[in-house]
Design a protein around this motif. Sequence first.
Motif, PDB file in Angstrom:
ATOM      1  N   LEU A   7      -5.432  -1.124  12.943  1.00 17.52           N
ATOM      2  CA  LEU A   7      -4.909  -0.861  11.604  1.00 17.52           C
ATOM      3  C   LEU A   7      -3.734  -1.781  11.335  1.00 17.52           C
ATOM      4  N   ARG A   8      -3.677  -2.292  10.108  1.00 21.04           N
ATOM      5  CA  ARG A   8      -2.575  -3.156   9.698  1.00 21.04           C
ATOM      6  C   ARG A   8      -1.948  -2.588   8.446  1.00 21.04           C
ATOM      7  N   SER A   9      -0.626  -2.598   8.383  1.00 22.34           N
ATOM      8  CA  SER A   9       0.081  -2.119   7.189  1.00 22.34           C
ATOM      9  C   SER A   9      -0.116  -3.085   6.038  1.00 22.34           C
ATOM     10  N   GLY A  10      -0.276  -2.528   4.841  1.00 26.85           N
ATOM     11  CA  GLY A  10      -0.445  -3.354   3.656  1.00 26.85           C
ATOM     12  C   GLY A  10      -0.389  -2.501   2.409  1.00 26.85           C
ATOM     13  N   THR A  11      -0.804  -3.065   1.295  1.00 28.77           N
ATOM     14  CA  THR A  11      -0.901  -2.309   0.056  1.00 28.77           C
ATOM     15  C   THR A  11      -2.322  -2.456  -0.483  1.00 28.77           C
ATOM     16  N   VAL A  12      -2.796  -1.394  -1.133  1.00 29.23           N
ATOM     17  CA  VAL A  12      -4.162  -1.351  -1.660  1.00 29.23           C
ATOM     18  C   VAL A  12      -4.147  -0.792  -3.072  1.00 29.23           C
ATOM     19  N   VAL A  69      -9.054   6.817 -12.455  1.00 24.08           N
ATOM     20  CA  VAL A  69      -7.622   6.592 -12.267  1.00 24.08           C
ATOM     21  C   VAL A  69      -7.477   5.485 -11.227  1.00 24.08           C
ATOM     22  N   LEU A  70      -6.705   4.458 -11.553  1.00 26.93           N
ATOM     23  CA  LEU A  70      -6.401   3.386 -10.613  1.00 26.93           C
ATOM     24  C   LEU A  70      -4.911   3.395 -10.330  1.00 26.93           C
ATOM     25  N   VAL A  71      -4.546   3.282  -9.075  1.00 25.96           N
ATOM     26  CA  VAL A  71      -3.149   3.223  -8.677  1.00 25.96           C
ATOM     27  C   VAL A  71      -2.973   1.955  -7.851  1.00 25.96           C
ATOM     28  N   ALA A 121       3.045  11.652   2.799  1.00 28.36           N
ATOM     29  CA  ALA A 121       3.865  11.512   1.587  1.00 28.36           C
ATOM     30  C   ALA A 121       3.128  10.711   0.512  1.00 28.36           C
ATOM     31  N   VAL A 122       2.448   9.642   0.921  1.00 32.78           N
ATOM     32  CA  VAL A 122       1.688   8.818  -0.027  1.00 32.78           C
ATOM     33  C   VAL A 122       0.510   9.629  -0.573  1.00 32.78           C
ATOM     34  N   ALA A 123      -0.187  10.368   0.292  1.00 30.97           N
ATOM     35  CA  ALA A 123      -1.311  11.198  -0.154  1.00 30.97           C
ATOM     36  C   ALA A 123      -0.855  12.241  -1.168  1.00 30.97           C
ATOM     37  N   ASP A 124       0.312  12.839  -0.952  1.00 28.09           N
ATOM     38  CA  ASP A 124       0.858  13.820  -1.898  1.00 28.09           C
ATOM     39  C   ASP A 124       1.131  13.170  -3.252  1.00 28.09           C
ATOM     40  N   MET A 125       1.714  11.983  -3.245  1.00 29.36           N
ATOM     41  CA  MET A 125       2.007  11.290  -4.495  1.00 29.36           C
ATOM     42  C   MET A 125       0.713  10.893  -5.203  1.00 29.36           C
ATOM     43  N   LEU A 126      -0.293  10.444  -4.458  1.00 30.25           N
ATOM     44  CA  LEU A 126      -1.581  10.107  -5.059  1.00 30.25           C
ATOM     45  C   LEU A 126      -2.214  11.329  -5.720  1.00 30.25           C
ATOM     46  N   GLU A 175       3.137   9.457 -15.875  1.00 27.09           N
ATOM     47  CA  GLU A 175       2.628   8.610 -16.952  1.00 27.09           C
ATOM     48  C   GLU A 175       2.136   7.277 -16.387  1.00 27.09           C
ATOM     49  N   PRO A 176       1.004   6.771 -16.888  1.00 22.98           N
ATOM     50  CA  PRO A 176       0.527   5.470 -16.413  1.00 22.98           C
ATOM     51  C   PRO A 176       1.433   4.342 -16.904  1.00 22.98           C
ATOM     52  N   VAL A 177       1.460   3.237 -16.148  1.00 21.41           N
ATOM     53  CA  VAL A 177       2.270   2.083 -16.547  1.00 21.41           C
ATOM     54  C   VAL A 177       1.507   1.163 -17.489  1.00 21.41           C
TER      55      VAL A 177
END
Length: 79
Positions: free
Chosen positions: A10-15, A26-28, A47-52, A61-63
Amino acid sequence: MRCVFCGGPLRSGTVTFSYDDEEAYVLVEHVPADVCAHCGEKVYSPAVADMLMEIAQKKTEPVKMLHIPVYDFTQAKRA
């Protein structure tokens, strides 16, 4: 850490996270995740799963809004 599905590293990143609630998609963007280098499986921290979940339930609100064409493969005409 290793992928629970294929055992790859596993490698850290953003998706970009996508969610379909039967009425809309919904796209985040820019979501932190650990991503398997072999199979692409994504792992989110609690924490990320909770925010998602909050975002998917439309508690924020969407950006921006996108207009996306949708095609049905079964109705596509062959060239």
